[in-house]
Design an enzyme around this catalytic site. Structure first.
Site, PDB file in Angstrom:
ATOM      1  N   GLY A  70       0.624  -1.136   0.105  1.00 54.93           N
ATOM      2  CA  GLY A  70      -0.032  -0.058   0.065  1.00 54.93           C
ATOM      3  C   GLY A  70       0.592   1.326  -0.018  1.00 54.93           C
ATOM      4  CB  THR A  71       3.847   2.224   1.903  1.00 54.16           C
ATOM      5  OG1 THR A  71       3.396   1.815   3.139  1.00 54.16           O
ATOM      6  CG2 THR A  71       5.018   3.479   1.951  1.00 54.16           C
ATOM      7  CG  ASN A 150      -5.245   4.362   8.800  1.00 54.64           C
ATOM      8  OD1 ASN A 150      -5.610   5.293   8.252  1.00 54.64           O
ATOM      9  ND2 ASN A 150      -4.167   4.436   9.658  1.00 54.64           N
ATOM     10  CD  GLN A 180      -6.972  -0.428   7.224  1.00 55.33           C
ATOM     11  OE1 GLN A 180      -7.737  -1.422   7.734  1.00 55.33           O
ATOM     12  NE2 GLN A 180      -5.775  -0.495   7.707  1.00 55.33           N
ATOM     13  CG  HIS A 202      -0.020  -6.691   5.198  1.00 55.72           C
ATOM     14  ND1 HIS A 202      -0.152  -6.079   6.443  1.00 55.72           N
ATOM     15  CD2 HIS A 202       0.229  -5.391   4.254  1.00 55.72           C
ATOM     16  CE1 HIS A 202       0.274  -4.682   6.428  1.00 55.72           C
ATOM     17  NE2 HIS A 202       0.329  -4.387   5.171  1.00 55.72           N
ATOM     18  CB  THR A 238      12.766  -9.749 -10.793  1.00 61.21           C
ATOM     19  OG1 THR A 238      13.870  -9.656 -11.820  1.00 61.21           O
ATOM     20  CG2 THR A 238      12.454 -11.257 -11.117  1.00 61.21           C
ATOM     21  CB  CYS A 323       2.730   3.794   9.814  1.00 58.47           C
ATOM     22  SG  CYS A 323       2.076   2.271   8.930  1.00 58.47           S
TER      23      CYS A 323
END
Ligand code: PLP
Length: 377
Positions: A70-71, A150, A180, A202, A238, A323
């Site tokens: 997401g970041t 969030n 979220q 995740h 990759t 975070c």
């Protein structure tokens, strides 16, 4: 562990995701860019993963770009769109309650000469349509608004942005951080009217370190990285096949949104019913928030003290965004909450695997904490 109630920080990987990650590591370890058999097999897997994620988002496969999470998707959307459109205007409109990966991206752009408007929110954590309409002008090249917050679960009026942008005639690209909300609310980009949409693996029971950015066909973005031609050169490097496979399997395993929503609403209501008798507990989330997140304050008991108390009993909750570890919540501050609410805030967050027993365990421990912990004035 007795109760895992920090699903907004991360979710436990589901069985399907673990199996697919392992399968990709052991059987499909080829480089998808290689022209031989091992490469071709990996390329087939990559392409089927892209289709799975696209179908979960509700878009075409060639509109999905895999990233490290997401970041990175938020950075790519915001910095990429701003740089690609810098000759068309310099205003960026966002809100005061975005995730730090959005906030820090817009701050970096401010330092490069862009003008950033941070919309305020009301007591419920919501931006107003009127303020949005006032902020978006013909110089606006980007609007970035999250689908669901969030920390408190507030759902933002993202679907009105397109109407405003069209009415004003702004050359704006519209980005939505749906990390979220993905898998929990209907976030199909066409329905929301957005050009860019961020999702992360995740948070839907997939592995960490992988996510995707939806980019509507025709939308221009500058890459942040330079290298090979993977992901149409928008995100070279990759491909991280094991986690991409795990992400796709988690996306495939998502039940219909309405089914999970109904179940999790029941879980949330059980918690709210249990909290009702506790007169020293304040509910910080709005009634119509995403039911997966409940933010409360237990007056007089600092968040950290409560987190430790619960952790000793095998109960995992958080004080806010993972975070923002240790820092006071700027989201609750923006909502106008006072020090006593902010310093005692707890975020309880659920998943479709959360059980009623876990809620009862938490309620029992909260009661014990309220009776035994010494309160600060
Ligand atoms: N956006 C929101 C709203 C989030 O809650 C998070 C993670 O907590 C992110 C972005 C960042 O996602 P990731 O952890 O995949 O980098």
């Amino acid at each position: 562990m007795e109760a895992y109630l920090d699903n907004s920080a991360t979710t436990p990987p589901c069985a399907e995701s673990i199996a697919a990650t392992q399968d990709a590591l052991t059987r499909y370890w080829g480089n998808p860019s290689s022209l031989h058999q091992a490469g071709i097999e990996a390329e087939h897997l990559l392409s089927s993963c892209r289709s799975s994620v696209a179908s979960a988002i509700g878009c075409e496969a060639d509109e999905v770009f895999f990233t490290s999470g997401g970041t990175e998707s938020n950075n790519l959307a915001i910095v990429g769109a701003a740089l690609a459109n810098r000759r068309r205007g310099k205003r960026i409109v966002t809100s005061a309650v975005e995730h730090s990966s959005v906030m820090e991206s817009t701050k970096a752009l401010q330092e490069r000469g862009f003008e950033v408007v941070y919309l305020s929110v009301d007591r419920m954590g919501r931006v107003s349509e009127q303020e949005l309409a006032r902020a978006i002008n013909r110089d606006t090249i980007l609007v970035s608004l999250m689908a669901a917050n969030n920390e408190v679960g507030t759902v933002q009026p993202i679907d009105v942005v397109r109407r405003i942008v069209t009415r004003v005639g702004a050359p704006a690209t519209i980005h939505c951080d749906a990390v979220q909300a993905f898998g929990k609310l209907r976030v199909q980009p066409a329905r929301l009217g957005v050009d860019l949409l961020t999702v992360s693996s995740h948070k839907i029971h997939g592995p960490k370190g992988v996510g995707a950015l939806y980019v509507r066909k025709g939308v221009k973005l500058n890459p942040l990285l330079y290298g090979g031609s993977q992901e149409s050169k928008l995100r070279p490097g990759t491909e991280a096949m094991p986690v991409i496979a795990g992400f796709a399997a988690a996306a495939n395993a998502l039940p219909p949104v309405s089914q999970s929503l109904a179940y999790v609403t029941g879980v949330r209501d059980r918690l709210l019913d249990g909290l009702r008798g506790m007169e020293d507990v304040r509910l910080n989330s709005p009634q119509d928030a995403l039911p997966y997140i409940v933010n409360i304050s237990v007056y007089g008991i600092p968040s950290e003290t409560m987190l430790n108390f619960l952790s000793q009993r095998g109960i995992c909750v958080s004080s806010g965004s993972a975070c923002a570890k240790g820092k006071q919540s700027r989201v609750l501050r923006a909502m106008g909450l006072g020090d006593s609410e902010i310093t005692s805030a707890l975020r309880v967050s659920f998943s479709r695997f959360t059980t009623w027993e876990e809620i009862d365990t938490l309620l029992h421990a909260l009661n014990e904490a309220r009776q035994t912990l010494v309160r600060s004035k």
